[in-house]
Design a protein around this motif. Structure first.
Motif, PDB file in Angstrom:
ATOM      1  N   ALA A  45      -9.299   0.241   4.420  1.00 47.82           N
ATOM      2  CA  ALA A  45      -8.250   1.232   4.156  1.00 47.82           C
ATOM      3  C   ALA A  45      -7.498   0.788   2.910  1.00 47.82           C
ATOM      4  O   ALA A  45      -7.246  -0.404   2.710  1.00 47.82           O
ATOM      5  N   LEU A  46      -7.147   1.739   2.070  1.00 48.03           N
ATOM      6  CA  LEU A  46      -6.353   1.445   0.883  1.00 48.03           C
ATOM      7  C   LEU A  46      -4.903   1.220   1.288  1.00 48.03           C
ATOM      8  O   LEU A  46      -4.355   1.978   2.092  1.00 48.03           O
ATOM      9  N   VAL A  47      -4.303   0.189   0.741  1.00 49.42           N
ATOM     10  CA  VAL A  47      -2.870  -0.017   0.886  1.00 49.42           C
ATOM     11  C   VAL A  47      -2.204   0.400  -0.418  1.00 49.42           C
ATOM     12  O   VAL A  47      -1.277   1.203  -0.415  1.00 49.42           O
ATOM     13  N   SER A  48      -2.720  -0.108  -1.538  1.00 48.32           N
ATOM     14  CA  SER A  48      -2.146   0.236  -2.832  1.00 48.32           C
ATOM     15  C   SER A  48      -3.179   0.019  -3.933  1.00 48.32           C
ATOM     16  O   SER A  48      -3.915  -0.960  -3.907  1.00 48.32           O
ATOM     17  N   ASP A  49      -3.213   0.925  -4.891  1.00 47.18           N
ATOM     18  CA  ASP A  49      -4.130   0.802  -6.015  1.00 47.18           C
ATOM     19  C   ASP A  49      -3.386   0.354  -7.264  1.00 47.18           C
ATOM     20  O   ASP A  49      -2.363   0.935  -7.622  1.00 47.18           O
ATOM     21  N   ASP A  50      -3.884  -0.675  -7.900  1.00 52.43           N
ATOM     22  CA  ASP A  50      -3.437  -1.180  -9.186  1.00 52.43           C
ATOM     23  C   ASP A  50      -2.186  -2.059  -9.134  1.00 52.43           C
ATOM     24  O   ASP A  50      -2.122  -3.056  -9.813  1.00 52.43           O
ATOM     25  N   TYR A  51      -1.191  -1.705  -8.376  1.00 57.25           N
ATOM     26  CA  TYR A  51      -0.002  -2.540  -8.208  1.00 57.25           C
ATOM     27  C   TYR A  51       0.324  -2.642  -6.740  1.00 57.25           C
ATOM     28  O   TYR A  51       0.214  -1.661  -5.997  1.00 57.25           O
ATOM     29  N   SER A  52       0.733  -3.835  -6.318  1.00 58.85           N
ATOM     30  CA  SER A  52       1.105  -4.070  -4.928  1.00 58.85           C
ATOM     31  C   SER A  52       2.440  -4.797  -4.868  1.00 58.85           C
ATOM     32  O   SER A  52       2.711  -5.679  -5.681  1.00 58.85           O
ATOM     33  N   ARG A  53       3.234  -4.416  -3.916  1.00 62.46           N
ATOM     34  CA  ARG A  53       4.531  -5.040  -3.668  1.00 62.46           C
ATOM     35  C   ARG A  53       4.318  -6.060  -2.553  1.00 62.46           C
ATOM     36  O   ARG A  53       3.813  -5.721  -1.483  1.00 62.46           O
ATOM     37  N   LEU A  54       4.661  -7.320  -2.804  1.00 60.01           N
ATOM     38  CA  LEU A  54       4.486  -8.387  -1.822  1.00 60.01           C
ATOM     39  C   LEU A  54       5.834  -8.829  -1.280  1.00 60.01           C
ATOM     40  O   LEU A  54       6.829  -8.836  -1.993  1.00 60.01           O
ATOM     41  N   TRP A  55       5.838  -9.222  -0.002  1.00 54.42           N
ATOM     42  CA  TRP A  55       7.017  -9.795   0.614  1.00 54.42           C
ATOM     43  C   TRP A  55       6.597 -10.720   1.747  1.00 54.42           C
ATOM     44  O   TRP A  55       5.473 -10.645   2.242  1.00 54.42           O
ATOM     45  N   SER A  56       7.521 -11.573   2.136  1.00 55.69           N
ATOM     46  CA  SER A  56       7.284 -12.530   3.202  1.00 55.69           C
ATOM     47  C   SER A  56       8.096 -12.125   4.415  1.00 55.69           C
ATOM     48  O   SER A  56       9.253 -11.727   4.293  1.00 55.69           O
ATOM     49  N   SER A  57       7.470 -12.216   5.597  1.00 54.31           N
ATOM     50  CA  SER A  57       8.176 -11.911   6.837  1.00 54.31           C
ATOM     51  C   SER A  57       7.498 -12.659   7.982  1.00 54.31           C
ATOM     52  O   SER A  57       6.267 -12.636   8.089  1.00 54.31           O
ATOM     53  N   GLY A  58       8.283 -13.309   8.804  1.00 48.24           N
ATOM     54  CA  GLY A  58       7.749 -14.007   9.966  1.00 48.24           C
ATOM     55  C   GLY A  58       6.715 -15.071   9.635  1.00 48.24           C
ATOM     56  O   GLY A  58       5.805 -15.316  10.422  1.00 48.24           O
ATOM     57  N   GLY A  59       6.833 -15.676   8.463  1.00 42.85           N
ATOM     58  CA  GLY A  59       5.902 -16.720   8.070  1.00 42.85           C
ATOM     59  C   GLY A  59       4.588 -16.214   7.511  1.00 42.85           C
ATOM     60  O   GLY A  59       3.647 -16.983   7.340  1.00 42.85           O
ATOM     61  N   HIS A  60       4.495 -14.916   7.239  1.00 43.48           N
ATOM     62  CA  HIS A  60       3.263 -14.333   6.705  1.00 43.48           C
ATOM     63  C   HIS A  60       3.567 -13.552   5.424  1.00 43.48           C
ATOM     64  O   HIS A  60       4.691 -13.130   5.200  1.00 43.48           O
ATOM     65  N   LEU A  61       2.519 -13.343   4.619  1.00 48.03           N
ATOM     66  CA  LEU A  61       2.630 -12.564   3.388  1.00 48.03           C
ATOM     67  C   LEU A  61       2.116 -11.160   3.643  1.00 48.03           C
ATOM     68  O   LEU A  61       1.054 -10.979   4.254  1.00 48.03           O
ATOM     69  N   TYR A  62       2.865 -10.164   3.182  1.00 42.98           N
ATOM     70  CA  TYR A  62       2.488  -8.760   3.354  1.00 42.98           C
ATOM     71  C   TYR A  62       2.439  -8.056   2.009  1.00 42.98           C
ATOM     72  O   TYR A  62       3.122  -8.457   1.068  1.00 42.98           O
ATOM     73  N   ALA A  63       1.636  -6.989   1.950  1.00 44.07           N
ATOM     74  CA  ALA A  63       1.552  -6.156   0.747  1.00 44.07           C
ATOM     75  C   ALA A  63       1.723  -4.698   1.136  1.00 44.07           C
ATOM     76  O   ALA A  63       1.286  -4.272   2.214  1.00 44.07           O
ATOM     77  N   GLY A  64       2.342  -3.957   0.248  1.00 44.62           N
ATOM     78  CA  GLY A  64       2.501  -2.515   0.414  1.00 44.62           C
ATOM     79  C   GLY A  64       2.533  -1.878  -0.967  1.00 44.62           C
ATOM     80  O   GLY A  64       2.591  -2.579  -1.981  1.00 44.62           O
ATOM     81  N   PRO A  65       2.493  -0.568  -1.009  1.00 45.41           N
ATOM     82  CA  PRO A  65       2.496   0.095  -2.314  1.00 45.41           C
ATOM     83  C   PRO A  65       3.907   0.278  -2.862  1.00 45.41           C
ATOM     84  O   PRO A  65       4.853   0.469  -2.097  1.00 45.41           O
ATOM     85  N   PRO A  66       4.044   0.249  -4.179  1.00 44.85           N
ATOM     86  CA  PRO A  66       5.302   0.722  -4.760  1.00 44.85           C
ATOM     87  C   PRO A  66       5.431   2.206  -4.405  1.00 44.85           C
ATOM     88  O   PRO A  66       4.419   2.923  -4.331  1.00 44.85           O
ATOM     89  N   GLU A  67       6.630   2.664  -4.151  1.00 47.55           N
ATOM     90  CA  GLU A  67       6.847   4.053  -3.708  1.00 47.55           C
ATOM     91  C   GLU A  67       6.201   5.083  -4.629  1.00 47.55           C
ATOM     92  O   GLU A  67       5.653   6.090  -4.169  1.00 47.55           O
ATOM     93  N   THR A  68       6.215   4.828  -5.919  1.00 41.04           N
ATOM     94  CA  THR A  68       5.742   5.823  -6.886  1.00 41.04           C
ATOM     95  C   THR A  68       4.242   6.061  -6.855  1.00 41.04           C
ATOM     96  O   THR A  68       3.768   7.079  -7.360  1.00 41.04           O
TER      97      THR A  68
END
Length: 142
Positions: A45-68
């Motif tokens: 499944a695609l999460v984000s194409d070309d740019y990804s927003r990363l953050w840390s939570s609960g000791g893990h790294l997550y990625a999501g798409p920039p809103e735009t």
């Protein structure tokens, strides 16, 4: 919460009862989106194409798409198209996309994102076996 915007396509693959995420990093034009398109056809499944927003939570790294760009993917030769995305994924793997073939028997590689040490592979995105290498690594077989 600290965040980081990276030039990377992010994908998520169902493995058992969980989803495992990958970042495909590399310069523009190297084939990140081409590899991602083949991965989508193979069950990712695609999460984000070309740019990804990363953050840390609960000791893990997550990625999501920039809103735009959420829910959009650039498919070279077709243009920008809508794709049903996952809102985010936990990152388990980084794939460094490059033009030259990776070493035959590479040393283990780690990339640090926001203090998280992520196992890393190198792929040549337009090489036919790159999808298989990505999926094998994402399933945890390295």
């Amino acid at each position: 919460m600290s965040q980081l915007l990276v030039h990377a396509t992010s994908l998520s693959l169902p493995v058992g009862t969980a989803w495992r995420g990958a970042l495909i990093l590399g310069p523009s034009g190297v084939g990140k989106s081409d590899l991602a398109l083949r991965a989508l056809q193979a069950g990712c499944a695609l999460v984000s194409d070309d740019y990804s927003r990363l953050w840390s939570s609960g000791g893990h790294l997550y990625a999501g798409p920039p809103e735009t760009i959420a829910g959009r993917m650039e498919i070279r030769g077709l243009g920008i198209t809508g794709v049903a995305p996952r809102a985010f994924t936990r990152i388990h793997l980084a794939a460094l996309a490059q033009d030259e073939a990776p070493e035959r028997l590479p040393e283990a590689e780690i990339t640090d994102f926001l203090g998280h040490r992520i196992p890393t592979i190198r792929v040549t995105p337009r090489q036919a076996s790159s999808l298989g290498k990505l999926l094998t690594a994402l399933r945890g077989h390295i």
